[in-house]
Design a protein around this motif. Structure first.
Motif, PDB file in Angstrom:
ATOM      1  N   ARG A 198     -17.873 -58.511 -43.406  1.00 22.29           N
ATOM      2  CA  ARG A 198     -18.593 -58.542 -44.679  1.00 22.29           C
ATOM      3  C   ARG A 198     -19.795 -57.601 -44.672  1.00 22.29           C
ATOM      4  NH1 ARG A 198     -17.713 -64.595 -47.162  1.00 22.29           N
ATOM      5  NH2 ARG A 198     -15.467 -64.311 -47.199  1.00 22.29           N
ATOM      6  N   ARG A 199     -20.487 -57.557 -43.517  1.00 24.01           N
ATOM      7  CA  ARG A 199     -21.628 -56.638 -43.427  1.00 24.01           C
ATOM      8  C   ARG A 199     -21.172 -55.194 -43.631  1.00 24.01           C
ATOM      9  NH1 ARG A 199     -23.843 -59.600 -39.366  1.00 24.01           N
ATOM     10  NH2 ARG A 199     -22.879 -58.311 -37.771  1.00 24.01           N
ATOM     11  N   PHE A 200     -20.018 -54.874 -43.022  1.00 20.91           N
ATOM     12  CA  PHE A 200     -19.502 -53.507 -43.159  1.00 20.91           C
ATOM     13  C   PHE A 200     -19.268 -53.155 -44.623  1.00 20.91           C
ATOM     14  CE2 PHE A 200     -15.816 -50.675 -43.647  1.00 20.91           C
ATOM     15  CZ  PHE A 200     -16.317 -49.548 -43.036  1.00 20.91           C
ATOM     16  N   TRP A 201     -18.589 -54.041 -45.360  1.00 20.80           N
ATOM     17  CA  TRP A 201     -18.286 -53.728 -46.768  1.00 20.80           C
ATOM     18  C   TRP A 201     -19.532 -53.789 -47.632  1.00 20.80           C
ATOM     19  CZ3 TRP A 201     -14.333 -50.918 -47.378  1.00 20.80           C
ATOM     20  CH2 TRP A 201     -13.215 -51.070 -46.547  1.00 20.80           C
ATOM     21  N   ASP A 202     -20.489 -54.670 -47.260  1.00 23.69           N
ATOM     22  CA  ASP A 202     -21.766 -54.674 -47.990  1.00 23.69           C
ATOM     23  C   ASP A 202     -22.443 -53.309 -47.839  1.00 23.69           C
ATOM     24  OD1 ASP A 202     -21.377 -57.229 -48.811  1.00 23.69           O
ATOM     25  OD2 ASP A 202     -22.669 -58.147 -47.295  1.00 23.69           O
ATOM     26  N   GLY A 203     -22.395 -52.786 -46.619  1.00 22.71           N
ATOM     27  CA  GLY A 203     -22.958 -51.453 -46.371  1.00 22.71           C
ATOM     28  C   GLY A 203     -22.265 -50.404 -47.231  1.00 22.71           C
ATOM     29  N   CYS A 204     -20.940 -50.499 -47.314  1.00 22.95           N
ATOM     30  CA  CYS A 204     -20.180 -49.557 -48.145  1.00 22.95           C
ATOM     31  C   CYS A 204     -20.603 -49.676 -49.608  1.00 22.95           C
ATOM     32  CB  CYS A 204     -18.685 -49.834 -48.035  1.00 22.95           C
ATOM     33  SG  CYS A 204     -18.019 -49.396 -46.440  1.00 22.95           S
ATOM     34  N   LEU A 205     -20.819 -50.911 -50.048  1.00 21.88           N
ATOM     35  CA  LEU A 205     -21.212 -51.101 -51.446  1.00 21.88           C
ATOM     36  C   LEU A 205     -22.560 -50.430 -51.707  1.00 21.88           C
ATOM     37  CD1 LEU A 205     -20.531 -52.701 -54.180  1.00 21.88           C
ATOM     38  CD2 LEU A 205     -22.342 -54.223 -53.427  1.00 21.88           C
ATOM     39  N   VAL A 206     -23.496 -50.611 -50.792  1.00 19.16           N
ATOM     40  CA  VAL A 206     -24.840 -50.077 -51.002  1.00 19.16           C
ATOM     41  C   VAL A 206     -24.813 -48.544 -51.015  1.00 19.16           C
ATOM     42  CG1 VAL A 206     -27.165 -49.925 -50.062  1.00 19.16           C
ATOM     43  CG2 VAL A 206     -25.931 -52.093 -49.973  1.00 19.16           C
ATOM     44  N   VAL A 207     -24.261 -47.958 -49.960  1.00 16.51           N
ATOM     45  CA  VAL A 207     -24.209 -46.493 -49.893  1.00 16.51           C
ATOM     46  C   VAL A 207     -23.332 -45.943 -51.014  1.00 16.51           C
ATOM     47  CG1 VAL A 207     -23.586 -44.526 -48.451  1.00 16.51           C
ATOM     48  CG2 VAL A 207     -24.590 -46.564 -47.420  1.00 16.51           C
ATOM     49  N   GLY A 208     -22.212 -46.632 -51.250  1.00 11.34           N
ATOM     50  CA  GLY A 208     -21.271 -46.183 -52.272  1.00 11.34           C
ATOM     51  C   GLY A 208     -21.814 -46.314 -53.686  1.00 11.34           C
ATOM     52  N   SER A 209     -22.854 -47.101 -53.869  1.00 10.09           N
ATOM     53  CA  SER A 209     -23.479 -47.210 -55.196  1.00 10.09           C
ATOM     54  C   SER A 209     -24.661 -46.255 -55.302  1.00 10.09           C
ATOM     55  CB  SER A 209     -23.976 -48.640 -55.440  1.00 10.09           C
ATOM     56  OG  SER A 209     -22.913 -49.537 -55.361  1.00 10.09           O
ATOM     57  N   PHE A 210     -25.415 -46.162 -54.214  1.00  5.67           N
ATOM     58  CA  PHE A 210     -26.602 -45.298 -54.234  1.00  5.67           C
ATOM     59  C   PHE A 210     -26.224 -43.824 -54.425  1.00  5.67           C
ATOM     60  CE2 PHE A 210     -29.117 -42.323 -51.685  1.00  5.67           C
ATOM     61  CZ  PHE A 210     -30.311 -42.372 -52.381  1.00  5.67           C
ATOM     62  N   LEU A 211     -25.249 -43.356 -53.638  1.00  9.11           N
ATOM     63  CA  LEU A 211     -24.923 -41.925 -53.690  1.00  9.11           C
ATOM     64  C   LEU A 211     -24.496 -41.435 -55.067  1.00  9.11           C
ATOM     65  CD1 LEU A 211     -23.188 -40.973 -50.306  1.00  9.11           C
ATOM     66  CD2 LEU A 211     -25.357 -40.145 -51.214  1.00  9.11           C
TER      67      LEU A 211
END
Lengths: 346, 438
Positions: A111-124
């Motif tokens: 879950r942490r991995f996909w949360d990280g993806c969500l954050v970076v994937g939204s910010f960029l």
């Protein structure tokens, strides 16, 4: 005339994309600070859950319409901004998959991995779309053949970065307001607090952007140069943008969250149109030589294609708006912990 | 490597990966729609359970299909800018129509379907899955129409240094497009049917959820049988169309070097591209190729040597991809027929179940082979007879493309592994409500 209609439609599609995907991009970026535990994080996912995919289709539509109506611009824009666009695409891939995959395995690391993806994937995307559009406003180095004579770093100039910051702030406020609309209790209060703080930052950045635009671009020149054509936009667009930005703060203060969200949406649409109307009739101004610029005339499709596509757009875009509005109404309820028990929840 | 080769590899990788997930989306949505409709009609909870179980797999598969589709749309601009400029008038419109008329509908309603179980009446909810199925298949129609235009451009004229649309109806009604559409969508349905049969076979072999998976299996068997027979018949007509409009592709598919009347069909041959001949040719059936391609035993079939070397597609790859597709295409109706015959005695047919379980990769292989025939066989043209692939590429630095290609391979491998792992996990777990999600 047909070209001008398409210019407006082109602008509308991009503006609606930013207005809709803006809140889930902002929400995704904010998640690590605004959601403090797994339950709250799941509420954030579910607040965007029924909408993000439909929102993202506006990007596909905006891209598709650029291709269909202004193929030469599509070719120059996307090959010129190659690296930036690839970064956005990869970000969107990870973000989209994060929604679907995160909840499927009950492992904190997963879950942490996909949360990280969500954050970076939204910010960029939030930031890079701002960088890209600010660069379109000020022009990019394209030569007479439509070949981009710069690198990724050419785009990361001060005005471009300011544009990125502006989009980011717009989307963060938009996301906070949406979260406030969709939640109650502690998370709602936190969203409200964040909305107020971020609005102050946004106001400063927006003012800076309006001023920097005077020095970095020819947008205002274009407004002034065509007083007749722009007598309405020059007053209405910036005025409406500023008014709705102020209205966001007013409604946030009153706790009128839906109204604040609509005001925030109007601000995003206004900001997009403020820039695009200043470009008209250019689509991509060239900084090397104004005659190299991509305009609605030298990059438009044939009259026949523009006419057919106008028919298609006038039928299917309103239809899409209608059923998307219906979806927003269907899922307008607040997301609570009880909703998380639902087996299909994110 | 140069920009051209890197861009081609990147596009091939992106398409290959996207198309691992698209066929299941197309077919499974229809099967789920049928299941849910039966639930609404009969009130039988088993059908509801079926729609939910297969639906969960559908959603994982759908997510990855969507995100990989977005990159494809933008790659025409990033990597094939000259192509986009030259044919955007026609090709771009078809993509834009796909987005506005189909993809909006699909993406909006897939969320309503997934999350709206207790917000809509059973009937209204069943309507949403039909909308998803309809929109997904409509998407395929528009995308394949765009692809068919690259294979056989019609309704255009060269003006202002580019291809401009002159006849929209010609583009959307041309037989080549409809052959491509029926063939590809049919193949997607076969794949989906075999997918459902394979997962069901896995559980039936273990005697788990017998009633549930027997019912799923029987539905899928009938579905697969209908479409596998239809695709064989239609595939033959599709081949004749290729012979007519893309003679060089046909010659490469058959590895036929010399032009001849009454051309035979060889059961086995081995192309030798450098020597412009076949190393081995065994089992000639006289006149069969002429008969298959032109419906006349004495018709003349053009050989590869009738085309200048720089206008011939890569022969070996096209040839073997075609043979693979054909062999599998004939195998599927046989397997489906066998499955259908034993549909009422599945538990007494462990051999059938095992075969079907292990046959799962075959329709995937067939679908990819089909793409290779269509796309590699089109080379060296990007738009057949109008524009070469080498003239289509963007004026960008090779280094940029090398980096993005590496990123594509890495990211797609990771995502593919994660997606197949999750699909496999859900498929193996069966229809019990899983603890993870509560």
């Amino acid at each position: 005339m047909l070209e001008s209609i398409w210019f407006v439609l082109w602008g509308v599609l991009w503006a609606v994309y930013f207005m809709l995907d803006g809140f889930d991009l902002g929400l995704g970026t904010l998640m690590p600070v605004i959601a403090r535990n797994d339950t709250e994080r799941r509420i954030v996912y579910n607040a965007a859950g029924p909408f993000w995919d439909g929102n993202e289709v506006w990007l596909i539509a905006a891209g598709g319409v650029t291709f269909a109506a202004f193929p030469h611009t599509y070719a120059v824009m996307f090959s010129g901004l190659y690296s930036a666009l690839m970064l956005i695409l990869f970000a969107l891939i990870f973000r989209g998959v994060a929604f679907e995959f995160r909840g499927k395995i009950e492992s904190p690391a997963w879950r942490r991995f996909w949360d990280g993806c969500l954050v970076v994937g939204s910010f960029l995307p939030a930031f890079l779309f701002g960088v890209a559009f600010a660069n379109l406003f000020q022009g990019i180095p394209i030569d007479g053949e439509g070949v981009y004579r710069g690198t990724l770093f050419t785009l990361l100039n001060p005005y471009g970065l300011l544009g990125g910051l502006l989009f980011l702030c717009l989307f963060l406020v938009h996301g906070c307001v949406w979260l406030a609309v969709k939640t109650e209790g502690k998370l709602h209060q936190r969203a409200a607090r964040f909305a107020k703080t971020l609005w102050a930052v946004l106001a400063v950045v927006a003012a800076g952007f309006f001023v920097a635009t005077w020095f970095a671009t020819r947008l205002y020149m274009n407004y002034i140069k065509n007083p007749l054509l722009f007598s309405i936009p020059i007053v209405v667009i910036p005025a409406a943008t500023v008014a709705s930005l102020l209205a966001v703060r007013y409604f946030v203060g009153k706790g009128a969250w839906w109204k604040a969200w609509f005001a925030s949406a109007t601000t995003i649409v206004g900001a997009t149109f403020f820039g695009l109307a200043g470009l008209y009739p250019n689509l991509i101004p060239s900084t090397l030589n104004p005659t190299y610029s991509m305009t609605i005339y030298n990059s438009a499709s044939s009259t026949l294609t523009l006419k057919i596509m106008l028919g298609v757009a006038l039928i299917f875009v309103p239809l899409a708006i209608a059923y998307q509005v219906w979806t927003y109404r269907l899922f307008r309820h607040k997301v609570t912990e009880a909703d998380l028990a639902y087996e299909e929840a994110y | 490597m140069d920009v051209l080769m890197l861009s081609r590899l990147q596009f091939a990788a992106a398409t290959f990966f996207h198309f691992l997930f698209v066929p299941l989306t197309l077919g499974l949505s229809v099967l789920i729609a049928v299941m849910e409709t039966r639930y609404v009609r009969t009130g039988d909870e088993q059908y509801l359970k079926m729609a939910k179980f297969w639906g969960r797999i559908f959603l994982i598969n759908f997510a990855i299909g969507v995100v990989t589709g977005i990159t494809l749309e933008f790659q025409f601009g990033t990597n094939w800018a000259r192509y986009s400029r030259y044919v955007g008038d026609i090709f771009g419109s078809l993509l834009a129509i796909e987005a506005t008329a189909a993809f909006f509908l699909e993406s909006t309603f897939v969320a309503v379907w997934a999350l709206g179980w207790n917000r809509l009446s059973a009937k209204a909810h069943a309507v949403t899955i039909w909308l998803v199925a309809l929109a997904g298949n409509l998407s395929a129609v528009w995308i394949l129409m765009a692809n068919a235009w690259m294979q056989h451009p019609v309704g255009y004229t060269i003006r202002n240094g580019r291809a401009e649309l002159t006849d929209f109806m010609a583009v959307v009604t041309q037989p080549f497009a409809w052959h491509t559409i029926v063939h590809t969508v049919g193949a997607a349905y076969i794949l989906s049917g075999f997918f459902v049969m394979a997962v069901s076979a896995y559980h039936l072999l273990r005697r788990r959820h017998v009633a549930f998976f027997t019912r799923s299996f029987r539905m899928a068997a009938a579905f697969s049988l209908i479409f596998s027979v239809a695709v064989v018949i239609q595939g033959h007509l599709h081949g004749s169309e290729v012979a007519k409009v893309q003679p060089a592709k046909l010659a490469a598919m058959e590895s036929l070097w010399e032009t001849r009347s009454g051309a035979p069909q060889f059961l086995f041959s081995l192309p030798d591209e450098a020597g412009e001949r076949n190393r081995v040719e065994i089992g000639a059936i006289p006149n069969l190729l002429s008969l298959l391609a032109y419906h006349s035993p004495d018709a003349e079939v053009k050989g590869l040597k009738a085309f200048p070397p720089d206008e011939r597609p890569p022969v070996t790859l096209t040839f073997f991809a075609f043979r693979t597709m054909i062999a599998l295409g004939f195998l599927f109706p046989l397997l489906a027929f066998w499955a259908w015959l034993r549909r009422n005695r599945l538990l007494e047919s462990p051999r059938l179940l095992k075969v079907l379980m292990f046959a799962l990769p075959l329709p995937y292989l067939a679908a990819q082979a089909g793409w290779v025939v269509a796309e590699v066989g089109r080379q060296p043209w990007v738009v057949y007879g109008v524009m070469k692939t080498s003239d289509a590429v963007s004026p960008i630095a090779a280094q940029q493309v090398a980096v993005s290609l590496a990123a594509f391979v890495l990211v797609y491998s990771l995502l593919g592994a994660a997606a197949f792992y999750l699909i496999g996990r859900h498929a193996r777990r069966g229809p019990e409500p899983s603890a993870v999600e509560s």
